[in-house]
Write a protein that holds these residues in place. Structure first.
Motif, short mmCIF file in Angstrom:
data_model
loop_
_atom_site.label_atom_id
_atom_site.label_comp_id
_atom_site.label_asym_id
_atom_site.label_seq_id
_atom_site.Cartn_x
_atom_site.Cartn_y
_atom_site.Cartn_z
N MET A 175 0.84 -1.20 0.00
CA MET A 175 0.00 0.00 0.00
C MET A 175 0.88 1.24 0.00
N GLU A 176 0.84 1.97 -1.11
CA GLU A 176 1.62 3.20 -1.23
C GLU A 176 0.83 4.37 -0.63
N HIS A 177 1.46 5.10 0.26
CA HIS A 177 0.88 6.31 0.83
C HIS A 177 1.73 7.50 0.41
N ASP A 178 1.33 8.69 0.83
CA ASP A 178 2.06 9.89 0.42
C ASP A 178 3.50 9.91 0.95
N HIS A 179 3.69 9.40 2.17
CA HIS A 179 4.99 9.54 2.81
C HIS A 179 5.68 8.21 3.12
N ASN A 180 5.03 7.12 2.83
CA ASN A 180 5.64 5.82 3.10
C ASN A 180 4.91 4.73 2.31
N VAL A 181 5.45 3.52 2.36
CA VAL A 181 4.83 2.34 1.77
C VAL A 181 4.68 1.30 2.86
N GLU A 182 3.50 0.71 2.93
CA GLU A 182 3.23 -0.33 3.91
C GLU A 182 3.22 -1.68 3.20
N ILE A 183 4.02 -2.61 3.67
CA ILE A 183 4.11 -3.93 3.06
C ILE A 183 3.69 -4.97 4.09
N VAL A 184 2.56 -5.62 3.82
CA VAL A 184 2.04 -6.65 4.72
C VAL A 184 2.54 -8.01 4.23
N LYS A 187 4.55 -12.72 7.77
CA LYS A 187 5.29 -12.71 9.03
C LYS A 187 5.02 -11.44 9.84
N LYS A 188 5.09 -10.29 9.19
CA LYS A 188 4.91 -9.00 9.86
C LYS A 188 4.63 -7.94 8.82
N THR A 189 4.33 -6.74 9.31
CA THR A 189 4.11 -5.60 8.42
C THR A 189 5.33 -4.68 8.46
N PHE A 190 5.83 -4.33 7.29
CA PHE A 190 6.99 -3.44 7.18
C PHE A 190 6.54 -2.06 6.73
N GLN A 191 7.21 -1.05 7.24
CA GLN A 191 7.03 0.33 6.78
C GLN A 191 8.34 0.74 6.09
N THR A 192 8.24 1.34 4.94
CA THR A 192 9.44 1.76 4.23
C THR A 192 9.16 3.05 3.45
N LYS A 193 10.22 3.77 3.16
CA LYS A 193 10.08 5.00 2.38
C LYS A 193 9.98 4.72 0.88
N PHE A 194 10.55 3.57 0.46
CA PHE A 194 10.57 3.26 -0.97
C PHE A 194 10.65 1.75 -1.14
N ASP A 357 9.02 -7.20 -25.49
CA ASP A 357 10.29 -7.73 -25.99
C ASP A 357 11.48 -7.28 -25.15
N ASP A 358 11.39 -6.09 -24.57
CA ASP A 358 12.53 -5.53 -23.85
C ASP A 358 12.30 -5.61 -22.34
N PHE A 359 13.35 -5.34 -21.57
CA PHE A 359 13.14 -5.16 -20.14
C PHE A 359 12.16 -4.01 -19.95
N PHE A 360 11.29 -4.13 -18.96
CA PHE A 360 10.23 -3.14 -18.78
C PHE A 360 10.14 -2.78 -17.30
N ILE A 361 10.46 -1.52 -16.99
CA ILE A 361 10.52 -1.05 -15.61
C ILE A 361 9.54 0.11 -15.46
N VAL A 362 8.65 0.01 -14.47
CA VAL A 362 7.56 0.97 -14.31
C VAL A 362 7.68 1.68 -12.96
N PRO A 363 7.59 3.01 -12.93
CA PRO A 363 7.64 3.73 -11.66
C PRO A 363 6.25 3.87 -11.02
N GLY A 364 6.22 3.86 -9.69
CA GLY A 364 5.03 4.22 -8.94
C GLY A 364 5.31 5.49 -8.15
N LYS A 365 4.45 5.83 -7.18
CA LYS A 365 4.67 7.04 -6.38
C LYS A 365 5.93 6.89 -5.53
N ARG A 366 6.01 5.80 -4.83
CA ARG A 366 7.17 5.52 -3.97
C ARG A 366 7.69 4.10 -4.26
N SER A 367 7.73 3.79 -5.55
CA SER A 367 8.10 2.42 -5.91
C SER A 367 8.63 2.36 -7.34
N ILE A 368 9.35 1.28 -7.60
CA ILE A 368 9.77 0.92 -8.96
C ILE A 368 9.45 -0.55 -9.14
#
Length: 405
Positions: A175-184, A187-194, A357-368
Motif C-alpha cells: 500500500m503506497e501512501h504519500d509519505h511511506n509504503v506499507e508492506i504486509v 510474518k509481519k508488516t513493514f514500513q518503508t520510504k521506498f 520484448d525488452d526489459f520493462f521497468i515501471v515507476p510508482g509514487k514511492r516504488s519501482i
C-alpha cells in the motif's frame, strides 16, 4: 521504518540491493523473499549461460545491458571467486534457407559492439567436431557460470554491509501512501520510504497490489531440458545454438555445457499451467484461469499456434525433441538423453497480444516495478540493478541501529 525494501530474492532483486547498498551506503535496506532460499525460480533454474547480447535489437535495454552485463558478470566472478568459463559459442545454420537470418544476426551483433566472425564448415568442425552446419557465427564473448554462486556472493556482501535479508517472508499487500509504503507479509508488516519490486513470475501481481496500472500480464512458459549421458559428453565442447526462428519469440533447442559438469539439451517452450510449475503435472486453478481469461493470450496463441503446437508435441514426444537436436548434431540418439530439470520463464504479454520484448521497468509514487526481465536478465543483472538504483530518489535516511551480540 526502512529506507528501501526490495521484494524478490532472485538475481535481479539481489543485484538491485547490491547497487542500492553502494549508492546509499547508510540506508536501512532490506530484501524480502518468500522462499526458504535465494534464487529459487528463474535464476536457479536456467542453463547458466552468460549471454553476449547478439540477439537483441540495437539500442534496446536488452542489447545494452547484456553486452555491459557480460563484462561486469565476468569481472564480478573474478573478484568473488565464482566459477565461470568464457568458452564462446557457435550459432549454426544447417540449411541454405537459414543463411539470410544468420547474416542479419551477424550484423545485429556487430551493431551491438561484439567481436564476431563468420565461419564455414571446416571451421565449424574445428569448434564443434560433431556439429553438421554450412555456416556459423562464432561468438567468443559467450560463457557459462553458476548463477546461484553469484547470488550467494551478493548475499554475503549485503550481509556485511548491514542489509536485512528476510527469507520465508511472502508479501500479501503493498500500500503506497504519500509519505511511506506499507508492506504486509505473512510474518509481519513493514514500513518503508521506498520499495522496489523484483518478483519475476509474480511481478504483475505485486505491481497491481501497489495500485500501479499496467497493460500487461505475466504468462509462464516452461522450458524443458534433457541431459546427455556422461558417455556422450564428448559430442559437445561448449555452446551450440541454432539460427533462431524469426517467426517465434524463443531461441530454439540448443546444447549447453554446464559449469558444474554435464551437457544440457533444450529447452522447448510450452505454456505452464502454474506460474511456478516446473513439472508437466503442476497445476494451479488461479494461475491457469488468469491466462485463459486474458484476451492477450488468445491473440498471441492465434498468431503462433503452429509453432506452439510443435513445442507441445516436443514436450510429449522425446523422438520429436531428439529430431530437433539432430539438426545440429546428427549422431545424437534417444538413448543418449535423460530428462533434466525444467525452468519457467516469466514473459510479460500486453492485452493486444504483443510480447513485451525488452526489459520493462515501471515507476510508482514511492516504488519501482520490474515488470519484464526474462533472459538475458541474469547476464544483465548488474546493469539492471544499477539502472534501478539510479532511479531511486534521494531519501532522508533513517538512523541505523547495530546490535552487537
Amino acid at each position: 521504518m526502512k529506507d528501501i525494501i526490495v521484494i524478490g530474492g532472485g538475481i535481479v532483486g539481489l543485484s538491485t540491493a547490491f547497487s542500492l547498498s553502494r549508492r546509499f551506503p547508510h540506508a536501512n535496506l532490506a530484501v524480502l523473499e518468500k522462499e526458504s532460499a535465494w534464487a529459487r525460480h528463474q535464476t536457479g533454474n536456467n542453463s547458466g549461460v552468460i549471454h553476449s547480447g547478439i540477439y537483441y535489437k540495437p539500442g534496446s535495454l536488452k542489447a545494452k545491458f547484456a553486452t555491459e552485463g557480460s563484462r561486469q558478470m565476468i569481472q564480478f566472478c573474478r573478484e568473488h571467486g565464482v566459477d565461470y568459463d568464457q568458452c564462446g559459442k557457435v550459432i549454426v545454420a544447417t540449411k541454405p534457407s537459414e543463411l539470410p537470418q544468420l547474416e542479419n544476426l551477424f550484423q545485429r551483433g556487430r551493431a551491438n559492439g561484439l567481436d564476431l566472425s563468420l565461419i564455414g564448415e571446416e571451421q565449424i568442425k574445428e569448434e564443434e567436431p560433431y556439429v553438421k552446419g554450412i555456416k556459423a557465427i562464432k561468438v567468443p564473448q559467450a560463457g557459462i557460470v553458476d548463477y546461484k554462486q553469484v547470488c550467494e556472493r551478493m548475499v554475503h556482501d549485503l550481509t556485511k554491509r548491514g542489509a536485512e535479508l528476510h527469507l520465508n517472508t511472502e508479501v500479501k499487500q503493498v500500500m503506497e501512501h504519500d509519505h511511506n509504503v506499507e508492506i504486509v507479509t505473512d510474518k509481519k508488516t513493514f514500513q518503508t520510504k521506498f520499495v522496489v519490486n523484483c518478483t519475476g513470475l509474480q511481478s504483475d501481481r505485486v505491481t497491481k497490489m501497489a495500485g500501479v496500472e499496467i497493460d500487461l500480464q505475466i504468462i509462464p512458459f516452461r522450458g524443458e531440458y534433457y541431459e546427455l549421458i556422461p558417455e556422450k559428453h564428448h559430442l559437445v565442447k561448449n555452446l551450440i545454438y541454432p539460427v533462431p526462428n524469426p517467426d517465434f519469440p524463443f531461441l530454439g533447442v540448443h546444447f549447453t555445457r554446464m559449469i558444474g559438469g554435464g551437457v544440457e539439451a533444450g529447452p522447448n517452450a510450452v505454456l505452464s499451467l502454474k506460474r511456478e510449475g516446473y513439472k508437466k503435472t503442476d497445476f494451479d486453478v488461479k494461475d491457469l484461469s488468469e491466462v485463459m481469461t486474458y484476451k492477450g493470450f488468445w491473440k498471441l496463441a492465434s498468431k503462433y499456434w503452429k509453432e506452439g503446437a510443435k513445442e507441445m508435441w516436443r514436450s510429449y514426444s522425446k523422438k520429436a525433441f531428439v529430431k530437433s537436436l539432430q539438426e545440429l548434431i546428427p549422431s545424437v540418439q534417444e538413448e543418449d538423453l535423460v530428462p533434466a530439470s525444467s525452468g519457467v520463464r516469466a514473459q510479460a504479454l500486453q492485452s493486444d497480444g504483443t510480447l513485451v520484448d525488452d526489459f520493462f521497468i515501471v515507476p510508482g509514487k514511492r516504488s519501482i516495478h520490474v515488470c519484464n526481465a526474462p533472459s538475458p536478465a541474469a547476464t544483465a543483472c548488474f546493469p539492471i540493478g544499477k539502472a534501478i538504483a539510479d532511479k531511486v530518489p534521494e531519501l532522508e535516511m533513517s538512523p541505523r541501529v547495530f546490535i552487537h551480540s
